[in-house]
Every structure is written in structure tokens, then in C-alpha cells.
Design an enzyme around this catalytic site. Sequence first.
Site, PDB file in Angstrom:
ATOM      1  N   HIS A   1      -2.984   6.127   4.788  1.00  0.00           N
ATOM      2  CA  HIS A   1      -1.463   6.141   5.023  1.00  0.00           C
ATOM      3  C   HIS A   1      -0.914   7.505   4.491  1.00  0.00           C
ATOM      4  CE1 HIS A   1      -1.448   2.071   6.203  1.00  0.00           C
ATOM      5  NE2 HIS A   1      -0.717   1.519   5.298  1.00  0.00           N
TER       6      HIS A   1
ATOM      7  N   CYS B   1       0.842  -1.213  -0.052  1.00  0.00           N
ATOM      8  CA  CYS B   1      -0.003  -0.043   0.008  1.00  0.00           C
ATOM      9  C   CYS B   1       0.745   1.299  -0.204  1.00  0.00           C
ATOM     10  CB  CYS B   1      -0.982   0.099   1.436  1.00  0.00           C
ATOM     11  SG  CYS B   1      -0.102  -0.753   2.759  1.00  0.00           S
TER      12      CYS B   1
END
Length: 341
Positions: free
Chosen positions: A243, A130
Site C-alpha cells: 500500500h 493496514c
Amino acid sequence: MKKQPVVAVVGATGAVGREILDTLARRNFPHAEIRALASSRSAGTSVDFGSKQLTVQELTEDSFTGVDVALFSAGGSTSEKFAPCAVKAGCVVVDNSSAWRMDPAVPLVVPEVNPDDLAWHKGIIANPNCSTIQMVVALKPLHDAGRIKRVIVSTYQAVSGTGQKAIKELENQVRQLFNGQEATNEVYPHRIAFNCLPQIDVFLDNEYTKEEMKMVLETKKIMGDDSIRVTATTVRVPVFYGHSESVNIETEKKITPKEARAILSQAPGVCVLDNPGEKIYPMPIVAAGEDETFVGRIREDETIANGLNMFIVADNIRKGAALNTVQIAETLLERDLLRVP
Ligand code: NAP
Ligand code: 3JN
């Protein structure tokens, strides 16, 4: 492929698997059947697929008969064991784990960056980590404009990246601390509530973590340029979804912040949020539940001739995992590549 594909979702009860099902439904992915697979622990339970409910079946070596594409998110050991069974049954696998990412025979794909690598797949396509995905979505157009020589990245990663148990751990710790109790931890080595952990995954012999080395190695493979130097520090923060990354790049050709904003405004999958005067910049609360990769705080690195700093945020479960996986499957379908050569 003329007929509608039969799709299997492996790890369908997990944080990523549930988002894959939601993404398939949301984007009307063409399908004759969706098969939800997980371990024997959750066989017989149900998961949402749009307005429908699917009964979860136990993953076995026979699960892939008649399946055209399998989207795996059940960890590396499950992928190592079952992806070859799926390919043997004639099924194309898009795998979310790190099991196959650095295998030279397996394309590692972010559809906005290197979709043409799908053409040489031999049955398995790897979905990157990710933190790598959101960084390369933003960096590829800048690399094309000025050739990136070096990247320094520090991440601020949400607990959902570790899965359902970690989401529960942060919730529980916040509740415990507000009730005057001691916070208990099982998933992380230290308390995550109101804390930051400069460790994601295990430490390697070079003193970097595995997550940091994934960012280094995967970036080079996806960008198709081994000469880009990348160094990373990855940190877990008490955020549920999204994130964030502080990214510094050094380019061969100068790119001004104004030029970078113009380039990124045109880039697929990117949304520039960069108006500091109005306090507009990317944040996890902006990115959570969205598909785009948000980029802001673009400014010159005044310590070198051709340097830029920026802040990049994306929903780690969407673009970082489920959405990228489904986009790979969509691109395979569009390019008539949904078959094992
Ligand atoms: P999670 O919430 O813990 O879910 C794990 C899923 O895997 C569950 O559906 C679980 O089924 C299933 N599973 C575990 N062992 C299995 C087995 N032996 N056979 C069949 N199914 C099994 O974890 P997650 O966050 O969804 O992540 C799952 C995996 O996706 C990770 O391990 C990682 O490899 C990958 N991932 C990738 C990224 C990325 O950066 N692209 C991000 C996050 C995760 P049960 O309900 O039956 O236990
Ligand atoms: O920690 C994060 O934010 C992302 C985690 C990804 C992850 C978690 C468990 C196993 C991975 C991954 O995709 O790299 C793996 C794995 O190695 O498969």
C-alpha cells in the site's frame, strides 16, 4: 508465562493467516503448539508453517481449550462470534478485523507507537487497519517532535488487502484482457486491471468510505490524541502487494524536511528512502516482502507555514496485518501480559 505458549491462527488459509504462520516461523515465535483454524470449507487441507505442514481444523467454540494466544484474521463476524469464546477459555486474542478496534475497552496497538496500551487489555487486543498502521509508524515520531495538527492522506492500496479472491481477480483480468477477452469482475464493483477505484469498503452516510473513516478514527486512538484532524481518500490500484500513501501534515512546531529525515532515520520500523536525485523513493515493488515502513519524497508544503509532504509505502500483508499482529504477541510475551486478567 514460563511455559511456551500454545498458539491458534484463526483464518489460517487466508492471505493474512498464511502470512501470520510464515511470520511466526520466520521470527521463531516461541510455541508449544501451533493450531491452524479455518472454516469447514478448508478443514483437513494443509498450510505451511516454516518447513512443516499443519492440518487445518474447523473453527468451533471448543477450538480454544488449552490455547494461550489466538491470532484472528477471518473477518469481523467470525471475530465477534469466536473471540469472546476464546477469552472465556483463558486465551488472549489479537484480532485483525475492525470488530473491536473502536471499543474503548480494547487496546488498538502498533508496537512501535503505543505498546504501553497493551497493559490494560482485558483479553482482546485489536490490530489496526493496514493503511492506518503504516501511516502512524511514520507519523508518531514527527508528532512527538512537532505535534501534528492536521493530516491529509490519499492511499493507493494493493488488491491483496481484499484477500485471496481479489488477488485472483486481478490476475484473471490481466490474462483476459491480454487474450482479447472482456474482463469479468466479482470481487470489485468495476474492473481493477489497468484502473483505479476510489472506493474501498462501503460508503457511509457522510459520503466517506468505511476504509477512510477507519483511518480517521484509528489514527486518533493509536496516537492517543483526539485533537489531530485527519481526512482521507482511499483508492484501490492494480498492484498485488504494497500500500502507498501520499501524506500531508501540518505541525504546531516547524519541522524542516532535513529534520524530518533525521527523525525518521532513527524511528523504529521506518526506513527512509529519499534521494530524488538518484530516483530513490518508496514504491510497492521495494516494500513487498519487507517488514519496514518506507518513507520518502519528504518535502516542504509551501502553501502553509509548518507543512510537510511525504510518500509512505509498506507491505500491507506484513506490517499492515501479519507482522503487526505477531509483534503484538511478541510484546505481550516479553511483558508477561499473555494472560486474561
Ligand atoms: P481471505 O484471504 O479471504 O481469507 C479469509 C480467511 O478467513 C480464510 O482462512 C477463511 O477460511 C477464514 N474464514 C472465513 N469465514 C470463516 C468462518 N466462518 N470460520 C472460520 N474461518 C473463516 O482474507 P484475508 O485477506 O486473509 O483477510 C481476512 C480478514 O483479516 C479480513 O476479513 C479482515 O477482517 C482482516 N484483515 C485485516 C487487515 C488489516 O488491515 N489489518 C488486512 C487484511 C485483512 P476458509 O479457507 O475455510 O474459507
Ligand atoms: O482493503 C484493504 O486494503 C484492507 C482491508 C481490510 C479489511 C478487509 C475486510 C474486512 C478489513 C479491515 O481490517 O479493516 C475488514 C474488517 O473490517 O475487518
